[in-house]
Scaffold this active site. Structure first.
Site, PDB file in Angstrom:
ATOM      1  N   LEU A 148    -111.984  54.596 -56.729  1.00  0.00           N
ATOM      2  CA  LEU A 148    -112.669  54.288 -55.471  1.00  0.00           C
ATOM      3  C   LEU A 148    -113.943  53.480 -55.711  1.00  0.00           C
ATOM      4  O   LEU A 148    -114.261  52.554 -54.962  1.00  0.00           O
ATOM      5  CB  LEU A 148    -113.003  55.581 -54.706  1.00  0.00           C
ATOM      6  CG  LEU A 148    -113.746  55.369 -53.395  1.00  0.00           C
ATOM      7  CD1 LEU A 148    -112.940  54.503 -52.431  1.00  0.00           C
ATOM      8  CD2 LEU A 148    -114.085  56.709 -52.735  1.00  0.00           C
ATOM      9  N   THR A 172    -113.015  64.691 -61.439  1.00  0.00           N
ATOM     10  CA  THR A 172    -111.881  64.818 -60.522  1.00  0.00           C
ATOM     11  C   THR A 172    -110.655  65.492 -61.152  1.00  0.00           C
ATOM     12  O   THR A 172    -109.603  65.550 -60.515  1.00  0.00           O
ATOM     13  CB  THR A 172    -111.468  63.431 -59.984  1.00  0.00           C
ATOM     14  OG1 THR A 172    -111.149  62.584 -61.107  1.00  0.00           O
ATOM     15  CG2 THR A 172    -112.562  62.792 -59.171  1.00  0.00           C
ATOM     16  N   THR A 178    -113.629  65.910 -50.374  1.00  0.00           N
ATOM     17  CA  THR A 178    -112.188  66.089 -50.546  1.00  0.00           C
ATOM     18  C   THR A 178    -111.546  67.052 -49.546  1.00  0.00           C
ATOM     19  O   THR A 178    -112.200  67.991 -49.077  1.00  0.00           O
ATOM     20  CB  THR A 178    -111.939  66.607 -51.988  1.00  0.00           C
ATOM     21  OG1 THR A 178    -110.578  66.981 -52.129  1.00  0.00           O
ATOM     22  CG2 THR A 178    -112.788  67.833 -52.306  1.00  0.00           C
ATOM     23  N   TYR A 219    -112.543  73.154 -58.354  1.00  0.00           N
ATOM     24  CA  TYR A 219    -112.868  71.772 -57.949  1.00  0.00           C
ATOM     25  C   TYR A 219    -113.318  71.739 -56.488  1.00  0.00           C
ATOM     26  O   TYR A 219    -114.366  71.169 -56.166  1.00  0.00           O
ATOM     27  CB  TYR A 219    -111.633  70.883 -58.159  1.00  0.00           C
ATOM     28  CG  TYR A 219    -111.739  69.502 -57.551  1.00  0.00           C
ATOM     29  CD1 TYR A 219    -112.575  68.531 -58.091  1.00  0.00           C
ATOM     30  CD2 TYR A 219    -110.980  69.160 -56.418  1.00  0.00           C
ATOM     31  CE1 TYR A 219    -112.665  67.265 -57.522  1.00  0.00           C
ATOM     32  CE2 TYR A 219    -111.062  67.899 -55.852  1.00  0.00           C
ATOM     33  CZ  TYR A 219    -111.903  66.956 -56.402  1.00  0.00           C
ATOM     34  OH  TYR A 219    -111.981  65.704 -55.832  1.00  0.00           O
ATOM     35  N   TRP A 272    -105.705  62.462 -51.430  1.00  0.00           N
ATOM     36  CA  TRP A 272    -104.595  61.799 -52.122  1.00  0.00           C
ATOM     37  C   TRP A 272    -104.905  60.307 -52.378  1.00  0.00           C
ATOM     38  O   TRP A 272    -104.168  59.415 -51.950  1.00  0.00           O
ATOM     39  CB  TRP A 272    -103.312  61.930 -51.320  1.00  0.00           C
ATOM     40  CG  TRP A 272    -102.828  63.350 -51.127  1.00  0.00           C
ATOM     41  CD1 TRP A 272    -103.542  64.513 -51.217  1.00  0.00           C
ATOM     42  CD2 TRP A 272    -101.494  63.758 -50.803  1.00  0.00           C
ATOM     43  NE1 TRP A 272    -102.745  65.601 -50.982  1.00  0.00           N
ATOM     44  CE2 TRP A 272    -101.474  65.163 -50.709  1.00  0.00           C
ATOM     45  CE3 TRP A 272    -100.304  63.066 -50.565  1.00  0.00           C
ATOM     46  CZ2 TRP A 272    -100.314  65.892 -50.409  1.00  0.00           C
ATOM     47  CZ3 TRP A 272     -99.159  63.789 -50.243  1.00  0.00           C
ATOM     48  CH2 TRP A 272     -99.173  65.182 -50.180  1.00  0.00           C
TER      49      TRP A 272
HETATM   50  N1  LIG Z   1    -108.422  61.168 -56.468  1.00  0.00           N
HETATM   51  C1  LIG Z   1    -108.168  61.844 -55.347  1.00  0.00           C
HETATM   52  O1  LIG Z   1    -107.013  62.103 -54.999  1.00  0.00           O
HETATM   53  C2  LIG Z   1    -109.301  62.307 -54.456  1.00  0.00           C
HETATM   54  C3  LIG Z   1    -108.999  63.043 -53.301  1.00  0.00           C
HETATM   55  C4  LIG Z   1    -110.042  63.444 -52.465  1.00  0.00           C
HETATM   56  C5  LIG Z   1    -111.354  63.112 -52.796  1.00  0.00           C
HETATM   57  N2  LIG Z   1    -111.622  62.413 -53.935  1.00  0.00           N
HETATM   58  C6  LIG Z   1    -113.017  62.108 -54.229  1.00  0.00           C
HETATM   59  O2  LIG Z   1    -113.154  60.703 -54.193  1.00  0.00           O
HETATM   60  C7  LIG Z   1    -114.173  60.284 -55.112  1.00  0.00           C
HETATM   61  C8  LIG Z   1    -113.618  59.175 -55.983  1.00  0.00           C
HETATM   62  O3  LIG Z   1    -112.483  59.667 -56.674  1.00  0.00           O
HETATM   63  P1  LIG Z   1    -111.564  58.728 -57.573  1.00  0.00           P
HETATM   64  O4  LIG Z   1    -110.171  58.987 -57.152  1.00  0.00           O
HETATM   65  O5  LIG Z   1    -112.103  57.337 -57.589  1.00  0.00           O
HETATM   66  O6  LIG Z   1    -111.777  59.424 -58.979  1.00  0.00           O
HETATM   67  P2  LIG Z   1    -111.884  58.779 -60.431  1.00  0.00           P
HETATM   68  O7  LIG Z   1    -110.998  57.587 -60.545  1.00  0.00           O
HETATM   69  O8  LIG Z   1    -111.709  59.931 -61.356  1.00  0.00           O
HETATM   70  O9  LIG Z   1    -113.385  58.281 -60.459  1.00  0.00           O
HETATM   71  C9  LIG Z   1    -114.470  59.136 -60.615  1.00  0.00           C
HETATM   72  C10 LIG Z   1    -115.461  58.440 -61.499  1.00  0.00           C
HETATM   73  O10 LIG Z   1    -116.590  59.314 -61.659  1.00  0.00           O
HETATM   74  C11 LIG Z   1    -116.989  59.246 -62.992  1.00  0.00           C
HETATM   75  N3  LIG Z   1    -117.719  60.435 -63.390  1.00  0.00           N
HETATM   76  C12 LIG Z   1    -117.240  61.580 -63.969  1.00  0.00           C
HETATM   77  N4  LIG Z   1    -118.250  62.419 -64.234  1.00  0.00           N
HETATM   78  C13 LIG Z   1    -119.369  61.811 -63.823  1.00  0.00           C
HETATM   79  C14 LIG Z   1    -120.742  62.164 -63.863  1.00  0.00           C
HETATM   80  N5  LIG Z   1    -121.116  63.321 -64.421  1.00  0.00           N
HETATM   81  N6  LIG Z   1    -121.651  61.317 -63.368  1.00  0.00           N
HETATM   82  C15 LIG Z   1    -121.260  60.116 -62.826  1.00  0.00           C
HETATM   83  N7  LIG Z   1    -119.989  59.704 -62.788  1.00  0.00           N
HETATM   84  C16 LIG Z   1    -119.058  60.543 -63.280  1.00  0.00           C
HETATM   85  C17 LIG Z   1    -115.710  59.093 -63.793  1.00  0.00           C
HETATM   86  O11 LIG Z   1    -115.986  58.550 -65.061  1.00  0.00           O
HETATM   87  P3  LIG Z   1    -115.133  58.999 -66.366  1.00  0.00           P
HETATM   88  O12 LIG Z   1    -113.696  58.854 -65.974  1.00  0.00           O
HETATM   89  O13 LIG Z   1    -115.607  58.055 -67.407  1.00  0.00           O
HETATM   90  O14 LIG Z   1    -115.533  60.420 -66.636  1.00  0.00           O
HETATM   91  C18 LIG Z   1    -114.902  58.157 -62.901  1.00  0.00           C
HETATM   92  O15 LIG Z   1    -115.104  56.799 -63.245  1.00  0.00           O
HETATM   93  C19 LIG Z   1    -114.585  61.538 -55.867  1.00  0.00           C
HETATM   94  O16 LIG Z   1    -115.758  62.033 -55.285  1.00  0.00           O
HETATM   95  C20 LIG Z   1    -113.459  62.520 -55.614  1.00  0.00           C
HETATM   96  O17 LIG Z   1    -113.917  63.851 -55.648  1.00  0.00           O
HETATM   97  C21 LIG Z   1    -110.630  61.988 -54.756  1.00  0.00           C
END
Ligand SMILES: NC(=O)c1ccc[n+]([C@@H]2O[C@H](COP(=O)([O-])OP(=O)(O)OC[C@H]3O[C@@H](n4cnc5c(N)ncnc54)[C@H](OP(=O)(O)O)[C@@H]3O)[C@@H](O)[C@H]2O)c1
Length: 286
Positions: free
Chosen positions: A15, A65, A104, A128, A154
């Site tokens: 994202l 995540t 989420t 989580y 998702w």
């Molecule tokens: N994926 C889903 O299905 C989903 C669903 C609902 C809500 N969300 C929310 O949407 C947002 C974006 O999710 P996404 O799908 O883009 O997840 P993602 O691809 O896992 O991206 C999250 C990013 O945050 C970084 N991160 C991890 N620990 C961190 C820290 N301590 N400080 C700063 N950055 C950190 C990660 O870096 P590293 O990988 O290098 O650790 C990664 O680049 C999150 O808030 C998540 O909770 C996601």
């Protein structure tokens, strides 16, 4: 509309990357900080980074995540997703920046049978979900305008480690596919969500909780079926139950979000998820 200065955390995540791309394509100023540049559990570093770049709006996408990882290490989950978010919120308050925090559907227990409204009572069933709810509480503490929580579900986008990528790579390699059919939710395409986040950021007068996902809902099995069909792959998609998968963290069995508050504010909903899959495949196809 005047250009906005954004700071995006977790900017190398699926994202975060979309958010940086969408803001840039609109001519806005954007500083994207990946995990290596900013780990939000470090309160001093977070305050310094946000003060240094002095953004008008912080979009906080950084999070741990790994849902099953969080279940095994809930303290780390709370440190990053809960206290880390509180650090971001404090740093924004210190300089008068607005904050969009991405949360989420996993804050809900999944026992509902109709879409969760923004005022539905959260009751997370996983570490989580609890850690993300802690983050929400820190953002909503003072009910300031311009401090918003956007719950999504998702999430998938180009370059991400996500469900569509896993399904399509398995399908293309000819491996058999079995996918859970007893969890229902709404897929959300990062590029559509990022546009909605930018629209929200343009409304610093509003605060509180918004729900944002692509239109429509399905089971993971139906989602996989749509992906495989849209990619033109002729493979069987078998069914399985969540209990057969036996993962460490429980998942809500129903987590469809009622996005009407966001739809009313923007004057339109996010596109249907079938359309989002088609656009995703145009960007991701091998
Ligand atoms: N994926 C889903 O299905 C989903 C669903 C609902 C809500 N969300 C929310 O949407 C947002 C974006 O999710 P996404 O799908 O883009 O997840 P993602 O691809 O896992 O991206 C999250 C990013 O945050 C970084 N991160 C991890 N620990 C961190 C820290 N301590 N400080 C700063 N950055 C950190 C990660 O870096 P590293 O990988 O290098 O650790 C990664 O680049 C999150 O808030 C998540 O909770 C996601």
């Amino acid at each position: 509309m005047a250009a906005v200065r954004y700071l995006v955390t977790g900017a190398n995540g699926q994202l975060g990357r979309a958010m940086v791309d969408v803001a840039r394509s609109r001519g806005d100023g954007v500083v994207g900080l990946g995990h290596a540049e900013l780990a939000v559990e470090d309160a001093d570093a977070t305050r310094r980074a946000i003060a240094k770049h002095s953004p008008e709006v912080v979009v906080h996408c950084g999070a741990w995540t790994d849902v099953d990882g969080c279940e095994r290490d809930p303290e780390r989950a709370n440190r990053v997703n809960g206290h880390g978010t509180a650090n971001v919120a404090e740093a924004c308050r210190a300089i008068g920046a607005k904050l969009v925090y991405v949360s989420t559907d996993f804050v809900f227990d999944g026992t509902a049978h109709t879409p969760y409204r923004v005022d539905a009572e959260p009751a997370p069933v996983s570490a989580y979900g609890r850690s993300k709810l802690l983050g929400e509480q820190a953002v909503l503490r003072d009910s300031e305008p311009g401090f918003v929580v956007v719950r999504t579900s998702w999430v998938f986008g180009p370059g991400g480690k996500n469900f569509p990528r896993a399904i399509l790579s398995r399908a293309r390699s000819g491996e058999p596919l079995r996918v859970v059919d007893d969890q229902v939710g709404s897929p959300t395409f990062t590029l559509d969500l990022a546009v909605a986040l930018v629209d929200l950021a343009a409304r610093p007068d509003v605060g509180g909780i918004f729900h944002a996902s692509n239109d429509g809902s399905c089971s993971w099995h139906e989602f996989a079926r749509c992906l495989v069909d849209a990619a033109g792959l002729e493979v069987e998609v078998g069914r399985m139950s969540s209990s057969e998968l036996d993962r460490p963290a429980p998942r809500p069995s129903y987590s469809v979000l009622d996005c009407s508050r966001l739809t009313e504010l923007r004057g339109r909903s996010l596109p249907d998820y079938h359309d989002a899959i088609r656009r995703y495949l145009e960007l991701e196809s091998p």
